[in-house]
Design a protein around this motif. Sequence first.
Motif, PDB file in Angstrom:
ATOM      1  N   UNK A 287     -11.397  27.391  88.503  1.00 60.65           N
ATOM      2  CA  UNK A 287     -12.510  26.838  87.714  1.00 60.65           C
ATOM      3  C   UNK A 287     -12.250  27.024  86.225  1.00 60.65           C
ATOM      4  N   UNK A 288     -11.689  28.174  85.869  1.00 58.76           N
ATOM      5  CA  UNK A 288     -11.409  28.437  84.455  1.00 58.76           C
ATOM      6  C   UNK A 288     -10.333  27.484  83.922  1.00 58.76           C
ATOM      7  N   UNK A 290     -10.239  24.356  84.366  1.00 61.42           N
ATOM      8  CA  UNK A 290     -10.778  23.002  84.135  1.00 61.42           C
ATOM      9  C   UNK A 290     -11.139  22.879  82.659  1.00 61.42           C
ATOM     10  N   UNK A 292     -12.538  20.313  80.788  1.00 62.91           N
ATOM     11  CA  UNK A 292     -13.817  19.712  80.364  1.00 62.91           C
ATOM     12  C   UNK A 292     -14.731  19.643  81.593  1.00 62.91           C
ATOM     13  N   UNK A 293     -15.279  20.788  81.980  1.00 60.99           N
ATOM     14  CA  UNK A 293     -16.060  20.792  83.223  1.00 60.99           C
ATOM     15  C   UNK A 293     -17.389  20.046  83.100  1.00 60.99           C
ATOM     16  N   UNK A 294     -17.787  19.440  84.201  1.00 61.17           N
ATOM     17  CA  UNK A 294     -19.126  18.876  84.308  1.00 61.17           C
ATOM     18  C   UNK A 294     -19.953  19.837  85.157  1.00 61.17           C
ATOM     19  N   UNK A 295     -21.278  19.642  85.142  1.00 59.76           N
ATOM     20  CA  UNK A 295     -22.152  20.538  85.907  1.00 59.76           C
ATOM     21  C   UNK A 295     -22.985  19.728  86.886  1.00 59.76           C
ATOM     22  N   UNK A 296     -23.258  20.291  88.065  1.00 64.10           N
ATOM     23  CA  UNK A 296     -24.055  19.535  89.033  1.00 64.10           C
ATOM     24  C   UNK A 296     -25.505  19.395  88.584  1.00 64.10           C
ATOM     25  N   UNK A 297     -26.091  18.297  88.993  1.00 61.25           N
ATOM     26  CA  UNK A 297     -27.478  17.964  88.633  1.00 61.25           C
ATOM     27  C   UNK A 297     -28.110  17.339  89.861  1.00 61.25           C
ATOM     28  N   UNK A 298     -29.358  17.037  89.810  1.00 66.07           N
ATOM     29  CA  UNK A 298     -29.992  16.243  90.855  1.00 66.07           C
ATOM     30  C   UNK A 298     -31.143  15.492  90.213  1.00 66.07           C
ATOM     31  N   UNK A 299     -31.260  14.210  90.503  1.00 66.36           N
ATOM     32  CA  UNK A 299     -32.322  13.465  89.835  1.00 66.36           C
ATOM     33  C   UNK A 299     -33.674  13.647  90.505  1.00 66.36           C
ATOM     34  N   UNK A 300     -33.657  14.314  91.655  1.00 70.03           N
ATOM     35  CA  UNK A 300     -34.941  14.653  92.269  1.00 70.03           C
ATOM     36  C   UNK A 300     -34.736  15.846  93.185  1.00 70.03           C
ATOM     37  N   UNK A 301     -35.805  16.568  93.416  1.00 72.17           N
ATOM     38  CA  UNK A 301     -35.708  17.721  94.307  1.00 72.17           C
ATOM     39  C   UNK A 301     -35.569  17.262  95.737  1.00 72.17           C
ATOM     40  N   UNK A 302     -34.715  17.974  96.503  1.00 74.84           N
ATOM     41  CA  UNK A 302     -34.585  17.612  97.916  1.00 74.84           C
ATOM     42  C   UNK A 302     -35.611  18.392  98.728  1.00 74.84           C
TER      43      UNK A 302
ATOM     44  N   UNK B  85     -27.339  20.940  95.050  1.00 77.57           N
ATOM     45  CA  UNK B  85     -27.347  19.672  94.314  1.00 77.57           C
ATOM     46  C   UNK B  85     -26.904  18.500  95.185  1.00 77.57           C
ATOM     47  N   UNK B  93     -24.782  15.432  93.896  1.00 79.90           N
ATOM     48  CA  UNK B  93     -25.144  15.181  92.493  1.00 79.90           C
ATOM     49  C   UNK B  93     -24.050  15.802  91.632  1.00 79.90           C
ATOM     50  N   UNK B  94     -22.988  15.052  91.484  1.00 82.45           N
ATOM     51  CA  UNK B  94     -21.775  15.571  90.857  1.00 82.45           C
ATOM     52  C   UNK B  94     -22.018  15.974  89.405  1.00 82.45           C
ATOM     53  N   UNK B  99     -23.270  12.754  81.291  1.00 80.71           N
ATOM     54  CA  UNK B  99     -21.959  13.432  81.262  1.00 80.71           C
ATOM     55  C   UNK B  99     -20.854  12.478  81.683  1.00 80.71           C
TER      56      UNK B  99
END
Lengths: 302, 220
Positions: A287-288, A290, A292-302, B85, B93-94, B99
């Motif tokens: 992981x270190x 990488x 230009x890391x991206x981060x996980x997101x979610x557009x709605x709660x599951x 996620x 949700x990558x 981003x």
Amino acid sequence: MTNNMNNKDYLKVFLDSQALSDDSTELKELQKIRGEVEELLRDEFDSSPTIKYGGSKAKGTLVRESYDLDIICYFPRDDDENAETLEEVFNNVRKALETKYTVVTKTQALRLMGLSDKADFHVDVVPGRYVDDAKSDTFLYRASGDKKRLKTNLDTHIKHVRDSGVSDAIKVLKVWRTRKSLSVRTFVLELAVIELLKDHKKDSLEEQLKHVLTELRDNVDDITIKDPANPDGNDLSEAFDDNVRQILALVAKDTLTTVAASGWEGVFGALPEDSKESRVEALKRAAAGISAPTKPWCNRLV
Amino acid sequence: MSHRRPRHDQAQLDRLKNEVAQAFPELIASEEAGHLRFKGPFRIEYEGRRLDTYEIEIDLPQDYPDSQPIVRESAGRIPRAPDRHVNSDGALCICLPEEYWLHGFAERPLIDYISGPVRTYLLGNSLVELGAGWPHGEWAHGSEGLLQFYQEHLGPIDGRILRGYLDYLARPEVRGHWLCPCGSGKVVRKCHMPALRRLRDRIPPSVAAKSLSMLAASSK
């Protein structure tokens, strides 16, 4: 680690443990040797021959416990300057290699000795001449046997294995071949596995392995293999003779008995201990790395 | 810059298939009515060691690369839990759409997205499974995550101010004499224009408009 592992999980982790990634020490060593051999051959023959990987490196079936380096050195059909006959192609490549390496002549290949501490690691250079300008079909010189010329096609071989859809089964059985010290040639084993699994591509890896071993145990005499590049001209019966078949049948029977009694771990042994801490550390290092890391997101709660 | 693209023609589909086959030969392509999917094992390797393997599916939406590829883990290993996620339809949700654009993945080959954000997500999930947490952090869900993202680029703003910025980002152009959304009372030319320009150079107005809608809906 393997205490709570089922057969499916065991085989997955076992395969992972046999993988050679591009930045592995072993592959870097192969690349270094290939570079040295190519440099030597280019010094002698200039840009004329096509020099590239053959074997498991090109087929995508390299495994940590069983890998050799095959380098093909094919000359154009009309290159009379470097060699007039196929035998001259073979001998001239041998002479060039002998200026730096100890070379043992095999039937179709030139084996370079003493390049690794591993006893079962081989570097083979395979000289040949393209049949025509399409640079696909190739004639190889045969240093022994009655037939002095063999027509083959490396691209067809590579495609046959790489696109077989059963490369994981091939990899596991290559390790099996090495661990059991089987004399069957890797190419012959690959062809047999592909033939036996042609209708079993969607099976799980364990089902595929059991199917192959069961067929080897019960119906080994019925298995027919053909060189996909030269099905009528390259007789593989000698490489897959009765002796080879009977040994395969016996070892397959023994392996199936072991799997039934103690799972695949009984066949291949306990996997290297990989503690949770060491996995976490390795993943964190990855992981270190990488940039230009991206981060996980979610557009709605599951 | 233009952010609109035509749908994929056969040459584009063939190029994408070829590109993925070269870099990830185990991801097998299938095509149905112009819809492209890749399926197979994805290996995470580092320092010569295989660290993990996931079974994944990658669907390319009709408007790819304007929209991110839809990635699913197909072996049922990743639970549909908030900390993982995963959307309710199983899509991972990558990363945020912002981003995706900011890193230029809409302009780069698909394999960069697979070896970049997809690998980063799956590697992170392996660490989460081992109880170590997401190595580079995670965005909060929904509009809160959007706010966190824009705070990294625009400073400590709240949702109301962010709506002002997104309104500007969603417009075809921003005039320098308009009031800066930050609330300083200055014109934007003399305030946050450089930051706005950096974002506008990368993030299409349509993406900003969608985020603005989400933010507006969440504030109701």
